[in-house]
Design a protein around this motif. Structure first.
Motif, mmCIF file in Angstrom:
data_model
loop_
_atom_site.group_PDB
_atom_site.id
_atom_site.type_symbol
_atom_site.label_atom_id
_atom_site.label_comp_id
_atom_site.label_asym_id
_atom_site.label_seq_id
_atom_site.Cartn_x
_atom_site.Cartn_y
_atom_site.Cartn_z
ATOM 1 N N HIS A 114 0.812 -1.220 0.000
ATOM 2 C CA HIS A 114 0.000 0.000 0.000
ATOM 3 C C HIS A 114 0.844 1.269 0.000
ATOM 4 O O HIS A 114 0.330 2.359 -0.268
ATOM 5 C CB HIS A 114 -0.951 0.007 1.207
ATOM 6 C CG HIS A 114 -0.272 0.295 2.512
ATOM 7 N ND1 HIS A 114 0.384 -0.675 3.240
ATOM 8 C CD2 HIS A 114 -0.134 1.455 3.214
ATOM 9 C CE1 HIS A 114 0.895 -0.135 4.339
ATOM 10 N NE2 HIS A 114 0.594 1.155 4.348
ATOM 11 N N GLN A 115 2.142 1.132 0.274
ATOM 12 C CA GLN A 115 3.031 2.297 0.274
ATOM 13 C C GLN A 115 3.505 2.666 -1.131
ATOM 14 O O GLN A 115 4.209 3.654 -1.309
ATOM 15 C CB GLN A 115 4.236 2.029 1.179
ATOM 16 C CG GLN A 115 3.874 1.891 2.652
ATOM 17 C CD GLN A 115 5.086 1.570 3.504
ATOM 18 O OE1 GLN A 115 5.719 0.519 3.352
ATOM 19 N NE2 GLN A 115 5.426 2.485 4.397
ATOM 20 N N VAL A 116 3.109 1.871 -2.099
ATOM 21 C CA VAL A 116 3.446 2.116 -3.506
ATOM 22 C C VAL A 116 2.150 2.346 -4.274
ATOM 23 O O VAL A 116 1.212 1.554 -4.167
ATOM 24 C CB VAL A 116 4.212 0.922 -4.109
ATOM 25 C CG1 VAL A 116 4.514 1.169 -5.584
ATOM 26 C CG2 VAL A 116 5.500 0.654 -3.328
ATOM 27 N N MET A 117 2.097 3.426 -5.034
ATOM 28 C CA MET A 117 0.917 3.721 -5.855
ATOM 29 C C MET A 117 1.255 3.572 -7.329
ATOM 30 O O MET A 117 2.236 4.149 -7.810
ATOM 31 C CB MET A 117 0.413 5.146 -5.613
ATOM 32 C CG MET A 117 -0.713 5.566 -6.578
ATOM 33 S SD MET A 117 -1.362 7.234 -6.297
ATOM 34 C CE MET A 117 -2.479 6.896 -4.923
ATOM 35 N N LEU A 118 0.440 2.793 -8.038
ATOM 36 C CA LEU A 118 0.531 2.763 -9.499
ATOM 37 C C LEU A 118 -0.361 3.859 -10.055
ATOM 38 O O LEU A 118 -1.543 3.942 -9.713
ATOM 39 C CB LEU A 118 0.081 1.417 -10.060
ATOM 40 C CG LEU A 118 0.061 1.363 -11.599
ATOM 41 C CD1 LEU A 118 1.479 1.378 -12.167
ATOM 42 C CD2 LEU A 118 -0.707 0.150 -12.108
ATOM 43 N N VAL A 119 0.208 4.694 -10.908
ATOM 44 C CA VAL A 119 -0.545 5.727 -11.614
ATOM 45 C C VAL A 119 -0.665 5.286 -13.068
ATOM 46 O O VAL A 119 0.347 5.034 -13.727
ATOM 47 C CB VAL A 119 0.158 7.097 -11.518
ATOM 48 C CG1 VAL A 119 -0.653 8.161 -12.249
ATOM 49 C CG2 VAL A 119 0.374 7.494 -10.058
ATOM 50 N N ALA A 120 -1.889 5.172 -13.556
ATOM 51 C CA ALA A 120 -2.096 4.633 -14.903
ATOM 52 C C ALA A 120 -3.403 5.137 -15.487
ATOM 53 O O ALA A 120 -4.316 5.537 -14.762
ATOM 54 C CB ALA A 120 -2.097 3.102 -14.876
ATOM 55 N N ALA A 121 -3.473 5.091 -16.807
ATOM 56 C CA ALA A 121 -4.693 5.472 -17.527
ATOM 57 C C ALA A 121 -5.512 4.255 -17.929
ATOM 58 O O ALA A 121 -6.485 4.393 -18.668
ATOM 59 C CB ALA A 121 -4.321 6.283 -18.771
ATOM 60 N N HIS A 122 -5.114 3.084 -17.436
ATOM 61 C CA HIS A 122 -5.730 1.833 -17.872
ATOM 62 C C HIS A 122 -6.305 1.091 -16.669
ATOM 63 O O HIS A 122 -5.568 0.711 -15.747
ATOM 64 C CB HIS A 122 -4.694 0.970 -18.593
ATOM 65 C CG HIS A 122 -3.956 1.720 -19.660
ATOM 66 N ND1 HIS A 122 -2.592 1.840 -19.668
ATOM 67 C CD2 HIS A 122 -4.417 2.419 -20.726
ATOM 68 C CE1 HIS A 122 -2.228 2.565 -20.715
ATOM 69 N NE2 HIS A 122 -3.323 2.939 -21.364
ATOM 70 N N ASN A 123 -7.611 0.884 -16.692
ATOM 71 C CA ASN A 123 -8.288 0.248 -15.566
ATOM 72 C C ASN A 123 -7.775 -1.166 -15.295
ATOM 73 O O ASN A 123 -7.658 -1.578 -14.141
ATOM 74 C CB ASN A 123 -9.795 0.225 -15.826
ATOM 75 C CG ASN A 123 -10.424 1.598 -15.694
ATOM 76 O OD1 ASN A 123 -10.614 2.101 -14.593
ATOM 77 N ND2 ASN A 123 -10.749 2.219 -16.821
ATOM 78 N N GLY A 124 -7.444 -1.903 -16.343
ATOM 79 C CA GLY A 124 -6.956 -3.264 -16.154
ATOM 80 C C GLY A 124 -5.631 -3.311 -15.418
ATOM 81 O O GLY A 124 -5.405 -4.173 -14.556
ATOM 82 N N ASP A 125 -4.739 -2.389 -15.747
ATOM 83 C CA ASP A 125 -3.446 -2.284 -15.077
ATOM 84 C C ASP A 125 -3.656 -1.974 -13.596
ATOM 85 O O ASP A 125 -3.053 -2.597 -12.706
ATOM 86 C CB ASP A 125 -2.641 -1.173 -15.755
ATOM 87 C CG ASP A 125 -1.146 -1.221 -15.472
ATOM 88 O OD1 ASP A 125 -0.689 -2.118 -14.742
ATOM 89 O OD2 ASP A 125 -0.429 -0.345 -16.000
ATOM 90 N N LEU A 126 -4.538 -1.021 -13.321
ATOM 91 C CA LEU A 126 -4.816 -0.636 -11.937
ATOM 92 C C LEU A 126 -5.460 -1.780 -11.157
ATOM 93 O O LEU A 126 -5.142 -1.993 -9.982
ATOM 94 C CB LEU A 126 -5.708 0.602 -11.908
ATOM 95 C CG LEU A 126 -5.056 1.886 -12.426
ATOM 96 C CD1 LEU A 126 -6.089 2.989 -12.589
ATOM 97 C CD2 LEU A 126 -3.932 2.342 -11.501
ATOM 98 N N ALA A 127 -6.350 -2.518 -11.806
ATOM 99 C CA ALA A 127 -7.002 -3.642 -11.126
ATOM 100 C C ALA A 127 -5.979 -4.700 -10.723
ATOM 101 O O ALA A 127 -6.042 -5.261 -9.619
ATOM 102 C CB ALA A 127 -8.072 -4.249 -12.027
ATOM 103 N N ALA A 128 -5.020 -4.969 -11.604
ATOM 104 C CA ALA A 128 -3.987 -5.957 -11.292
ATOM 105 C C ALA A 128 -3.106 -5.480 -10.145
ATOM 106 O O ALA A 128 -2.729 -6.263 -9.263
ATOM 107 C CB ALA A 128 -3.147 -6.235 -12.535
ATOM 108 N N ALA A 129 -2.775 -4.182 -10.149
ATOM 109 C CA ALA A 129 -1.962 -3.622 -9.067
ATOM 110 C C ALA A 129 -2.724 -3.643 -7.747
ATOM 111 O O ALA A 129 -2.169 -3.993 -6.693
ATOM 112 C CB ALA A 129 -1.549 -2.194 -9.415
ATOM 113 N N GLN A 130 -3.995 -3.271 -7.800
ATOM 114 C CA GLN A 130 -4.824 -3.259 -6.590
ATOM 115 C C GLN A 130 -4.945 -4.663 -6.002
ATOM 116 O O GLN A 130 -4.928 -4.844 -4.778
ATOM 117 C CB GLN A 130 -6.204 -2.694 -6.916
ATOM 118 C CG GLN A 130 -7.088 -2.451 -5.708
ATOM 119 C CD GLN A 130 -8.425 -1.861 -6.119
ATOM 120 O OE1 GLN A 130 -9.230 -2.534 -6.776
ATOM 121 N NE2 GLN A 130 -8.670 -0.609 -5.760
ATOM 122 N N LYS A 131 -5.050 -5.655 -6.858
ATOM 123 C CA LYS A 131 -5.139 -7.046 -6.401
ATOM 124 C C LYS A 131 -3.882 -7.450 -5.635
ATOM 125 O O LYS A 131 -3.930 -8.308 -4.747
ATOM 126 C CB LYS A 131 -5.358 -7.968 -7.600
ATOM 127 C CG LYS A 131 -5.711 -9.398 -7.234
ATOM 128 C CD LYS A 131 -6.059 -10.210 -8.472
ATOM 129 C CE LYS A 131 -6.435 -11.644 -8.107
ATOM 130 N NZ LYS A 131 -6.771 -12.438 -9.320
#
Length: 239
Positions: free
Chosen positions: A178-195
Motif C-alpha cells: 500500500h506504500q506504492v501507488m501505481l498511476v495509470a490510464a488503464h483500468n486493467g493495469d490498476l485492477a492488477a496492481a490493486q489485487k
C-alpha cells in the motif's frame, strides 16, 4: 472524506498512454521516416496496428512460446510483420531499428512533466512499464521526464499484469504494497496492481487511441485517486 496518503512513499507510472502520447508521436514521426526510407502507406493505421500487436507479442512471452524478450525486439518483429502484411519492401536491418527506436522518442502529454515533477518533491517517482530499460531511459532524456528510477518488465522478467512486476517494485523498495501507488490510464493495469495490494491512481486519457477510443474512458474501479491529469492526481495525494 479525503483519503489518507501519509504512508505513501513511491509513485510508479505506466508509461505508454499514461505519461506519453504514443499514438500522436508515431503518427507524426512515421511518415517522415517513411519518406527517408522510401516507404509509403497509411501511417495512421500503421501506428494503430503496430500498437495492436503489443499485447499479443507479450502474450507469446507469457505463454512460453518465446523466451524472455525485450519490448524493443518485440516491436521490431511486429514492425517487420506489418511490412510483410502490407506488401512493403524491407528497408534493411539498420532502417528497421531506426523505426523501432521511434518508441524511444515518444512525447509526453502536456501535463506529464509538470505532474511528475510535483510528485517528485514528496515521493519517489519511477516507471513501471513493459518498455525495456534502454527505451525508458532514452525516452526520459528526450522528453525531460524527471524519474528517480526506471523499473521495467525487463527488471523482473515479467510483463504487467503479472503480479511479479508490481510486487517486484515493492520488494526492491523494502516497502509494503500500500506504500506504492501505481498511476495509470488503464483500468486493467490498476485492477492488477490493486489485487497485489498497491494503492492506485487513475489518469483520464480519453484520446490515447484517438477520437474513436472506446475503453478506459472513465475510472471503472474504486481507485484511491482519480484525475483528468497527472497534475490533478498529484494534488489529490498531497503534492
Amino acid at each position: 472524506m479525503a483519503k489518507d496518503f501519509s504512508d505513501l512513499k513511491v509513485c510508479i507510472f505506466d508509461v505508454f498512454g499514461t505519461v506519453v502520447d504514443w499514438r500522436g508521436s508515431l503518427i507524426e514521426d512515421l511518415p517522415k521516416l517513411g519518406r527517408k526510407h522510401g516507404l509509403d502507406t497509411d501511417w495512421t493505421s500503421f501506428a494503430d496496428d503496430w500498437r495492436g500487436l503489443y499485447q499479443p507479442q507479450m502474450g507469446r512471452v507469457r505463454k512460453g512460446d518465446l523466451p524472455w524478450t525485450r519490448i524493443d525486439d518485440l516491436h521490431k518483429e511486429a514492425f517487420e510483420m506489418l511490412l510483410q502484411k502490407r506488401g512493403l519492401k524491407h528497408p534493411g536491418e539498420e532502417a528497421v531499428w531506426e523505426f523501432t527506436h521511434l518508441w524511444h522518442k515518444l512525447r509526453p502529454w502536456p501535463d506529464s512533466v509538470e505532474g511528475i515533477g510535483l510528485m517528485k518533491k514528496k515521493y519517489v517517482v519511477a516507471t513501471l512499464s513493459n518498455g525495456n530499460v534502454a527505451l525508458l531511459i532514452n525516452m526520459a532524456k528526450n522528453a525531460g521526464i524527471p524519474w528517480d528510477h526506471c523499473f521495467s518488465g525487463e527488471t523482473f522478467h515479467h510483463y504487467k499484469p503479472d503480479p511479479e512486476a508490481y510486487l517486484g517494485v515493492v520488494d526492491s523498495m523494502y516497502l509494503k504494497p500500500h506504500q506504492v501507488m501505481l498511476v495509470a490510464a488503464h483500468n486493467g493495469d490498476l485492477a492488477a496492481a490493486q489485487k497485489c495490494g498497491l494503492s492506485t491512481g487513475f489518469v483520464h486519457r480519453p484520446l490515447e487511441h484517438g477520437p474513436g477510443q472506446t475503453r478506459d474512458l472513465k475510472a471503472e474501479g474504486n481507485w484511491d485517486a482519480v484525475g483528468s491529469s497527472i497534475v490533478e492526481v498529484a494534488k489529490k495525494i498531497g503534492c
